[in-house]
Design a protein around this motif. Structure first.
Motif, PDB file in Angstrom:
ATOM      1  N   THR A   1       0.832  -1.209   0.000  1.00  0.00           N
ATOM      2  CA  THR A   1       0.000   0.000   0.000  1.00  0.00           C
ATOM      3  C   THR A   1       0.860   1.251   0.000  1.00  0.00           C
ATOM      4  OG1 THR A   1      -1.768  -1.142   1.207  1.00  0.00           O
ATOM      5  CG2 THR A   1      -1.806   1.258   1.222  1.00  0.00           C
ATOM      6  N   ARG A   2       1.884   1.289   0.850  1.00  0.00           N
ATOM      7  CA  ARG A   2       2.763   2.465   0.897  1.00  0.00           C
ATOM      8  C   ARG A   2       3.407   2.733  -0.457  1.00  0.00           C
ATOM      9  NH1 ARG A   2       4.435   0.497   6.055  1.00  0.00           N
ATOM     10  NH2 ARG A   2       6.297  -0.401   5.112  1.00  0.00           N
ATOM     11  N   ARG A   3       3.868   1.677  -1.111  1.00  0.00           N
ATOM     12  CA  ARG A   3       4.512   1.879  -2.411  1.00  0.00           C
ATOM     13  C   ARG A   3       3.512   2.326  -3.467  1.00  0.00           C
ATOM     14  NH1 ARG A   3       7.544  -2.375  -0.171  1.00  0.00           N
ATOM     15  NH2 ARG A   3       6.167  -4.006  -0.980  1.00  0.00           N
ATOM     16  N   ALA A   4       2.281   1.825  -3.380  1.00  0.00           N
ATOM     17  CA  ALA A   4       1.259   2.248  -4.337  1.00  0.00           C
ATOM     18  C   ALA A   4       0.903   3.721  -4.149  1.00  0.00           C
ATOM     19  CB  ALA A   4       0.007   1.376  -4.191  1.00  0.00           C
ATOM     20  N   VAL A   5       0.770   4.152  -2.884  1.00  0.00           N
ATOM     21  CA  VAL A   5       0.499   5.569  -2.608  1.00  0.00           C
ATOM     22  C   VAL A   5       1.674   6.422  -3.052  1.00  0.00           C
ATOM     23  CG1 VAL A   5       0.073   7.266  -0.803  1.00  0.00           C
ATOM     24  CG2 VAL A   5      -1.081   5.066  -0.715  1.00  0.00           C
ATOM     25  N   ARG A   6       2.882   5.972  -2.766  1.00  0.00           N
ATOM     26  CA  ARG A   6       4.086   6.690  -3.186  1.00  0.00           C
ATOM     27  C   ARG A   6       4.064   6.949  -4.684  1.00  0.00           C
ATOM     28  NH1 ARG A   6       8.963   2.825  -3.330  1.00  0.00           N
ATOM     29  NH2 ARG A   6       7.751   2.177  -5.161  1.00  0.00           N
ATOM     30  N   ASP A   7       3.763   5.928  -5.468  1.00  0.00           N
ATOM     31  CA  ASP A   7       3.762   6.089  -6.922  1.00  0.00           C
ATOM     32  C   ASP A   7       2.638   7.012  -7.377  1.00  0.00           C
ATOM     33  OD1 ASP A   7       5.925   4.399  -7.069  1.00  0.00           O
ATOM     34  OD2 ASP A   7       4.744   2.613  -7.530  1.00  0.00           O
ATOM     35  N   ALA A   8       1.468   6.908  -6.738  1.00  0.00           N
ATOM     36  CA  ALA A   8       0.349   7.784  -7.104  1.00  0.00           C
ATOM     37  C   ALA A   8       0.669   9.239  -6.787  1.00  0.00           C
ATOM     38  CB  ALA A   8      -0.918   7.352  -6.364  1.00  0.00           C
ATOM     39  N   VAL A   9       1.320   9.465  -5.662  1.00  0.00           N
ATOM     40  CA  VAL A   9       1.712  10.823  -5.283  1.00  0.00           C
ATOM     41  C   VAL A   9       2.730  11.374  -6.264  1.00  0.00           C
ATOM     42  CG1 VAL A   9       2.991  12.139  -3.531  1.00  0.00           C
ATOM     43  CG2 VAL A   9       1.164  10.570  -2.842  1.00  0.00           C
ATOM     44  N   TYR A  10       3.693  10.558  -6.614  1.00  0.00           N
ATOM     45  CA  TYR A  10       4.749  10.987  -7.541  1.00  0.00           C
ATOM     46  C   TYR A  10       4.182  11.261  -8.932  1.00  0.00           C
ATOM     47  CZ  TYR A  10       9.103  10.855 -10.222  1.00  0.00           C
ATOM     48  OH  TYR A  10      10.148  11.156 -11.053  1.00  0.00           O
ATOM     49  N   ASN A  11       3.395  10.344  -9.447  1.00  0.00           N
ATOM     50  CA  ASN A  11       2.855  10.490 -10.807  1.00  0.00           C
ATOM     51  C   ASN A  11       1.812  11.594 -10.900  1.00  0.00           C
ATOM     52  OD1 ASN A  11       4.455   8.335 -11.736  1.00  0.00           O
ATOM     53  ND2 ASN A  11       2.903   6.825 -11.177  1.00  0.00           N
ATOM     54  N   GLY A  12       1.065  11.806  -9.816  1.00  0.00           N
ATOM     55  CA  GLY A  12       0.035  12.832  -9.818  1.00  0.00           C
ATOM     56  C   GLY A  12       0.503  14.190  -9.342  1.00  0.00           C
TER      57      GLY A  12
END
Length: 317
Positions: A255-266
């Motif tokens: 979950t943390r890595r998925a949020v990290r990527d969403a934050v970075y990409n968005g």
């Protein structure tokens, strides 16, 4: 004193022209002249501090005293975070040497009408196109509750994950099902990110408009702007993966890595900065205006603030 002369505020790069955030991990941060250096096994990178809005120090970083001195002199904030900024731990001084945003936050939260106006604006960001200008806080909370429940149902239908209700025990994280564990992890990540942005801008994490009575009230206010967009869909997607993988699946880590990527990409960090500035200084025509100021004044109850560093031994009676 030896070493380079500290830069004057007028010599620093304006906030509008700075890189918002730079993230470093698993390196040693030091100083070389008026630049900080990041050193690891691959070599050394020089970073001009005057161009940095905030330096995010992730896991495995070591930072020297001289590097921190330079960051402070450059008006740049240092924030200690988790991997790629998904958790907030501590922070140094904020980007600006002015209390402009903090003053605006304190003034807005101290009067009922202005506090309600900011709270309505926060809800307006979540309900684009809806008329909420006449709603009171009770009505706004009700609409937000319905929105979140609908979001849960929509993503449960989309993913096929069984959903009953939001259920978690802070004393026993593992007692919750996978989707509730993922929701807790994703929410924690977003709160950490928004906390880092708030302190980098010099705002108070405790002066909330919707939330109150906690040292992170404003953090929860800002984090709520993005939960339905980021945390909820990711949590249900992770629950699907957890069901497929079975026992041993690392719900928290994935979950943390998925949020990290969403934050970075968005580009959530940049959005968060803009949203806070719009909420607290909606009439400002230049988001960098006044940030380079380095002036201490004295408050006057009869009129505008007056200059400090002056002897006022003749007082008009």
């Amino acid at each position: 004193m030896t070493g380079p002369r500290p830069a004057k505020p007028s010599e620093l790069v304006r906030a509008t022209d700075r890189l918002s955030f730079i993230y470093l991990e698993r390196c040693t941060v030091h100083r070389d002249g008026n630049a900080i250096t990041a050193t690891d096994e691959r070599g050394v990178v020089h970073i001009p501090t005057a161009t940095i809005g905030a330096l995010l120090l992730g896991p495995g970083t070591r930072v020297t005293h001289q590097a921190m001195v330079l960051m402070a002199e450059s008006g740049s904030s240092t924030v200690w975070v988790g991997e790629r900024g998904v958790r907030y731990y501590a922070h140094g001084r904020p980007l600006g040497r002015t209390s402009r945003l903090l003053d605006a936050q304190a003034m807005a939260v101290s009067a009922r009408a202005s506090r309600l106006a900011v709270a309505r604006q926060m809800y307006a960001m979540r309900f684009p196109g809806e008329e909420i200008g006449s709603l009171n806080m009770q009505q706004l909370r009700g609409r937000e509750g319905a929105r979140v429940r609908n979001s849960y149902r929509e993503h449960a239908k989309r993913t096929g994950v069984e959903w009953n209700r939001r259920d978690y025990n802070v004393e026993d994280f593992g007692a919750s099902d996978a989707v509730n564990q993922a929701l807790s992890a994703a929410t924690t990540c977003i709160c950490g990110i928004t906390h880092a942005v708030i302190v980098a801008l010099g705002c108070s994490p405790g002066l909330g408009f919707v939330h109150t009575g906690h040292d992170r009230s404003f953090v929860y206010d800002i984090a709520d702007l993005y939960k339905a967009e980021i945390a909820i869909p990711i949590a249900f997607d992770i629950a699907v993966q957890a069901e497929a993988e079975g026992e041993g699946f690392d719900v928290m880590g994935v979950t943390r890595r998925a949020v990290r990527d969403a934050v970075y990409n968005g580009k959530l960090l940049s959005r968060c900065v803009q949203d806070i500035q719009q909420l607290l200084l909606p009439d400002s025509s230049d988001e960098g205006e006044g940030w380079e100021a380095d002036v201490v004044q004295m408050w006057d109850d009869q009129g505008p603030a007056v200059a400090s560093g002056t002897s006022y031994d003749e007082v008009p009676w």
